[in-house]
Design an enzyme around this catalytic site. Sequence first.
Site, PDB file in Angstrom:
ATOM      1  N   TYR A 149     -45.220 -59.878 -13.129  1.00  0.00           N
ATOM      2  CA  TYR A 149     -44.460 -61.095 -13.447  1.00  0.00           C
ATOM      3  C   TYR A 149     -45.023 -62.292 -12.665  1.00  0.00           C
ATOM      4  O   TYR A 149     -45.380 -63.314 -13.251  1.00  0.00           O
ATOM      5  CB  TYR A 149     -42.998 -60.860 -13.091  1.00  0.00           C
ATOM      6  CG  TYR A 149     -42.076 -62.009 -13.456  1.00  0.00           C
ATOM      7  CD1 TYR A 149     -41.766 -62.295 -14.785  1.00  0.00           C
ATOM      8  CD2 TYR A 149     -41.472 -62.796 -12.463  1.00  0.00           C
ATOM      9  CE1 TYR A 149     -40.893 -63.328 -15.115  1.00  0.00           C
ATOM     10  CE2 TYR A 149     -40.599 -63.819 -12.789  1.00  0.00           C
ATOM     11  CZ  TYR A 149     -40.308 -64.081 -14.113  1.00  0.00           C
ATOM     12  OH  TYR A 149     -39.447 -65.105 -14.434  1.00  0.00           O
ATOM     13  N   VAL A 191     -28.611 -60.242  -9.946  1.00  0.00           N
ATOM     14  CA  VAL A 191     -27.495 -60.113  -9.017  1.00  0.00           C
ATOM     15  C   VAL A 191     -26.198 -60.709  -9.565  1.00  0.00           C
ATOM     16  O   VAL A 191     -25.132 -60.101  -9.413  1.00  0.00           O
ATOM     17  CB  VAL A 191     -27.894 -60.681  -7.631  1.00  0.00           C
ATOM     18  CG1 VAL A 191     -28.055 -62.189  -7.645  1.00  0.00           C
ATOM     19  CG2 VAL A 191     -26.898 -60.250  -6.585  1.00  0.00           C
TER      20      VAL A 191
HETATM   21  P1  NAD Z   1     -34.421 -63.587 -21.134  1.00  0.00           P
HETATM   22  O1  NAD Z   1     -34.974 -62.238 -20.943  1.00  0.00           O
HETATM   23  O2  NAD Z   1     -32.991 -63.714 -21.515  1.00  0.00           O
HETATM   24  O3  NAD Z   1     -35.272 -64.396 -22.207  1.00  0.00           O
HETATM   25  C1  NAD Z   1     -36.619 -64.157 -22.480  1.00  0.00           C
HETATM   26  C2  NAD Z   1     -36.796 -64.105 -23.989  1.00  0.00           C
HETATM   27  O4  NAD Z   1     -38.194 -63.902 -24.292  1.00  0.00           O
HETATM   28  C3  NAD Z   1     -36.035 -62.950 -24.634  1.00  0.00           C
HETATM   29  O5  NAD Z   1     -35.304 -63.416 -25.740  1.00  0.00           O
HETATM   30  C4  NAD Z   1     -37.143 -61.980 -25.055  1.00  0.00           C
HETATM   31  O6  NAD Z   1     -36.792 -61.193 -26.167  1.00  0.00           O
HETATM   32  C5  NAD Z   1     -38.283 -62.927 -25.314  1.00  0.00           C
HETATM   33  N1  NAD Z   1     -39.601 -62.281 -25.206  1.00  0.00           N
HETATM   34  C6  NAD Z   1     -40.064 -61.476 -24.220  1.00  0.00           C
HETATM   35  N2  NAD Z   1     -41.328 -61.105 -24.481  1.00  0.00           N
HETATM   36  C7  NAD Z   1     -41.685 -61.708 -25.653  1.00  0.00           C
HETATM   37  C8  NAD Z   1     -42.859 -61.709 -26.442  1.00  0.00           C
HETATM   38  N3  NAD Z   1     -43.947 -61.017 -26.082  1.00  0.00           N
HETATM   39  N4  NAD Z   1     -42.857 -62.428 -27.596  1.00  0.00           N
HETATM   40  C9  NAD Z   1     -41.758 -63.123 -27.980  1.00  0.00           C
HETATM   41  N5  NAD Z   1     -40.626 -63.155 -27.273  1.00  0.00           N
HETATM   42  C10 NAD Z   1     -40.589 -62.461 -26.121  1.00  0.00           C
HETATM   43  O7  NAD Z   1     -34.714 -64.395 -19.798  1.00  0.00           O
HETATM   44  P2  NAD Z   1     -34.328 -65.889 -19.370  1.00  0.00           P
HETATM   45  O8  NAD Z   1     -33.603 -65.787 -18.099  1.00  0.00           O
HETATM   46  O9  NAD Z   1     -33.728 -66.614 -20.497  1.00  0.00           O
HETATM   47  O10 NAD Z   1     -35.767 -66.486 -19.057  1.00  0.00           O
HETATM   48  C11 NAD Z   1     -36.434 -67.371 -19.937  1.00  0.00           C
HETATM   49  C12 NAD Z   1     -37.693 -67.883 -19.270  1.00  0.00           C
HETATM   50  O11 NAD Z   1     -37.368 -68.585 -18.070  1.00  0.00           O
HETATM   51  C13 NAD Z   1     -38.676 -66.777 -18.897  1.00  0.00           C
HETATM   52  O12 NAD Z   1     -39.984 -67.213 -19.138  1.00  0.00           O
HETATM   53  C14 NAD Z   1     -38.439 -66.621 -17.414  1.00  0.00           C
HETATM   54  O13 NAD Z   1     -39.589 -66.141 -16.761  1.00  0.00           O
HETATM   55  C15 NAD Z   1     -38.087 -68.030 -16.997  1.00  0.00           C
HETATM   56  N6  NAD Z   1     -37.273 -68.046 -15.765  1.00  0.00           N
HETATM   57  C16 NAD Z   1     -35.963 -67.675 -15.774  1.00  0.00           C
HETATM   58  C17 NAD Z   1     -35.244 -67.681 -14.594  1.00  0.00           C
HETATM   59  C18 NAD Z   1     -33.782 -67.315 -14.520  1.00  0.00           C
HETATM   60  O14 NAD Z   1     -33.219 -67.307 -13.438  1.00  0.00           O
HETATM   61  N7  NAD Z   1     -33.105 -67.030 -15.606  1.00  0.00           N
HETATM   62  C19 NAD Z   1     -35.861 -68.063 -13.393  1.00  0.00           C
HETATM   63  C20 NAD Z   1     -37.212 -68.400 -13.436  1.00  0.00           C
HETATM   64  C21 NAD Z   1     -37.904 -68.414 -14.619  1.00  0.00           C
HETATM   65  N1  UDP Z   2     -29.436 -57.771  -5.562  1.00  0.00           N
HETATM   66  C1  UDP Z   2     -28.393 -57.030  -4.989  1.00  0.00           C
HETATM   67  N2  UDP Z   2     -27.635 -56.259  -5.798  1.00  0.00           N
HETATM   68  C2  UDP Z   2     -27.824 -56.166  -7.143  1.00  0.00           C
HETATM   69  C3  UDP Z   2     -28.860 -56.933  -7.721  1.00  0.00           C
HETATM   70  C4  UDP Z   2     -29.648 -57.711  -6.898  1.00  0.00           C
HETATM   71  O1  UDP Z   2     -28.181 -57.099  -3.779  1.00  0.00           O
HETATM   72  O2  UDP Z   2     -27.057 -55.444  -7.803  1.00  0.00           O
HETATM   73  C5  UDP Z   2     -30.252 -58.647  -4.694  1.00  0.00           C
HETATM   74  C6  UDP Z   2     -31.751 -58.454  -4.844  1.00  0.00           C
HETATM   75  O3  UDP Z   2     -32.226 -57.435  -3.998  1.00  0.00           O
HETATM   76  C7  UDP Z   2     -32.252 -59.818  -4.442  1.00  0.00           C
HETATM   77  C8  UDP Z   2     -31.165 -60.785  -4.922  1.00  0.00           C
HETATM   78  O4  UDP Z   2     -30.002 -59.986  -5.079  1.00  0.00           O
HETATM   79  O5  UDP Z   2     -32.360 -59.925  -3.052  1.00  0.00           O
HETATM   80  C9  UDP Z   2     -31.489 -61.487  -6.222  1.00  0.00           C
HETATM   81  O6  UDP Z   2     -31.891 -60.522  -7.162  1.00  0.00           O
HETATM   82  P1  UDP Z   2     -32.234 -60.863  -8.675  1.00  0.00           P
HETATM   83  O7  UDP Z   2     -32.829 -59.640  -9.272  1.00  0.00           O
HETATM   84  O8  UDP Z   2     -31.051 -61.454  -9.330  1.00  0.00           O
HETATM   85  O9  UDP Z   2     -33.297 -62.029  -8.599  1.00  0.00           O
HETATM   86  P2  UDP Z   2     -34.680 -62.226  -7.811  1.00  0.00           P
HETATM   87  O10 UDP Z   2     -34.847 -61.154  -6.776  1.00  0.00           O
HETATM   88  O11 UDP Z   2     -35.713 -62.152  -8.878  1.00  0.00           O
HETATM   89  O12 UDP Z   2     -34.521 -63.555  -7.212  1.00  0.00           O
END
Ligand code: NAD
Ligand code: UDP
Length: 315
Positions: A149, A191
């Site tokens: 990732y 989380v």
């Molecule tokens: P999510 O998993 O809900 O959404 C991702 C979407 O992409 C899904 O609908 C999935 O089906 C689609 N997808 C995955 N692989 C694909 C492929 N090969 N072709 C077409 N579609 C595909 O996650 P999200 O939280 O909505 O995240 C959306 C974007 O934002 C991602 O790129 C993620 O890396 C980025 N992002 C999210 C967060 C967060 O906290 N939610 C933080 C940082 C970055």
């Molecule tokens: N985490 C936790 N319990 C859970 C899920 C996540 O304590 O059931 C912790 C995890 O180890 C991390 C933080 O919460 O330290 C955020 O995790 P998440 O997977 O949401 O996001 P990321 O680590 O990608 O920021």
Amino acid sequence: MKTSQRKQILVTGGAGFLGSHLCERLLAQGHDVMCLDNFFTGSRDNILHLLDNRRFEFIRHDVTFPIYLEVDEIFNLACPASPIHYQHDPVQTTKTSVHGAINMLGLAKRLRARIFQASTSEVYGDPAMHPQREDYWGNVNPIGLRACYDEGKRCAETLFFDYHRQHGLEVKVARIFNTYGPRMHPNDGRVVSNFIVQALRGEPITIYGDGSQTRSFCYVDDLVDGILRLMAAPTELTGPVNLGNPGEFTIRELAEQVLRMTGSRSKLEFKPLPSDDPRQRRPDITLARETLGWEARIPLEQGLRPTIDYFAGIL
Ligand code: NAD
Ligand code: UDP
Ligand code: UDP
């Protein structure tokens, strides 16, 4: 809206958590939206309420394969975002970030379309600088479990800036910090969703490690505002720009907040900390504030309310 302002906009990953909220907002602004998704982690349910809109079109497609469409703007969000999902098929995760970026950049280049990339705070890895500013290069283990990732997203940033320099493409890169809200996947292991689901079911709240690690949680509406502002900003504002809420909480504090708000009697259960789990994370959003006039406005407690209601509704 005047037809000159009405755009054809492609949202990849549009059936996911963030993507579905973005599609909704773009439709509300009067644009035509093409939502592209392979439903790996997204679902039809997330976009069900949009399918009747004549300005909304769904395309089932995997971004790792080329696609030829006619659009004015592209938002590239396709990529599984939670550790459970992106580690399920790590090779596919890297392909989605890297081949997906190449295909979407190729599309943008042919169309001369502005393109947005959903990058992530994970590019900073387990950060040695706190809070994280955009000029910090990060501390990522290139062969660890999170690398598919983190390195995939880092390579996507490289591609965006090389297409910008080499082909003059208009790129916009946001580094998104932990975001939460309705339509998060209930089983994605993140989380906020885990704690709410566990609290609502009366199951133990699983804290990994001692719960002293920190995160900063941004409500989805704030984040979508930031994305739209960046996309509408002048060409020279390419980013990367941090988007997140600087309010920093320990994981234990989050657990206690969720317990208070749900009135749950779930107990805390301590489990081993996953490998490469960052100790601390908080965005420095000075750049977004100064260049986009943006900052997150919704405090954790206010954003947790509709999120808890959402999970209560689907469980
Ligand atoms: P999510 O998993 O809900 O959404 C991702 C979407 O992409 C899904 O609908 C999935 O089906 C689609 N997808 C995955 N692989 C694909 C492929 N090969 N072709 C077409 N579609 C595909 O996650 P999200 O939280 O909505 O995240 C959306 C974007 O934002 C991602 O790129 C993620 O890396 C980025 N992002 C999210 C967060 C967060 O906290 N939610 C933080 C940082 C970055
Ligand atoms: N985490 C936790 N319990 C859970 C899920 C996540 O304590 O059931 C912790 C995890 O180890 C991390 C933080 O919460 O330290 C955020 O995790 P998440 O997977 O949401 O996001 P990321 O680590 O990608 O920021
Ligand atoms: N591409 C696409 N749709 C388009 C244009 C390009 O999917 O409308 C893909 C195409 O498969 C190509 C990639 O984007 O492999 C990169 O395109 P670019 O023009 O940068 O490179 P090239 O075609 O020279 O490989």
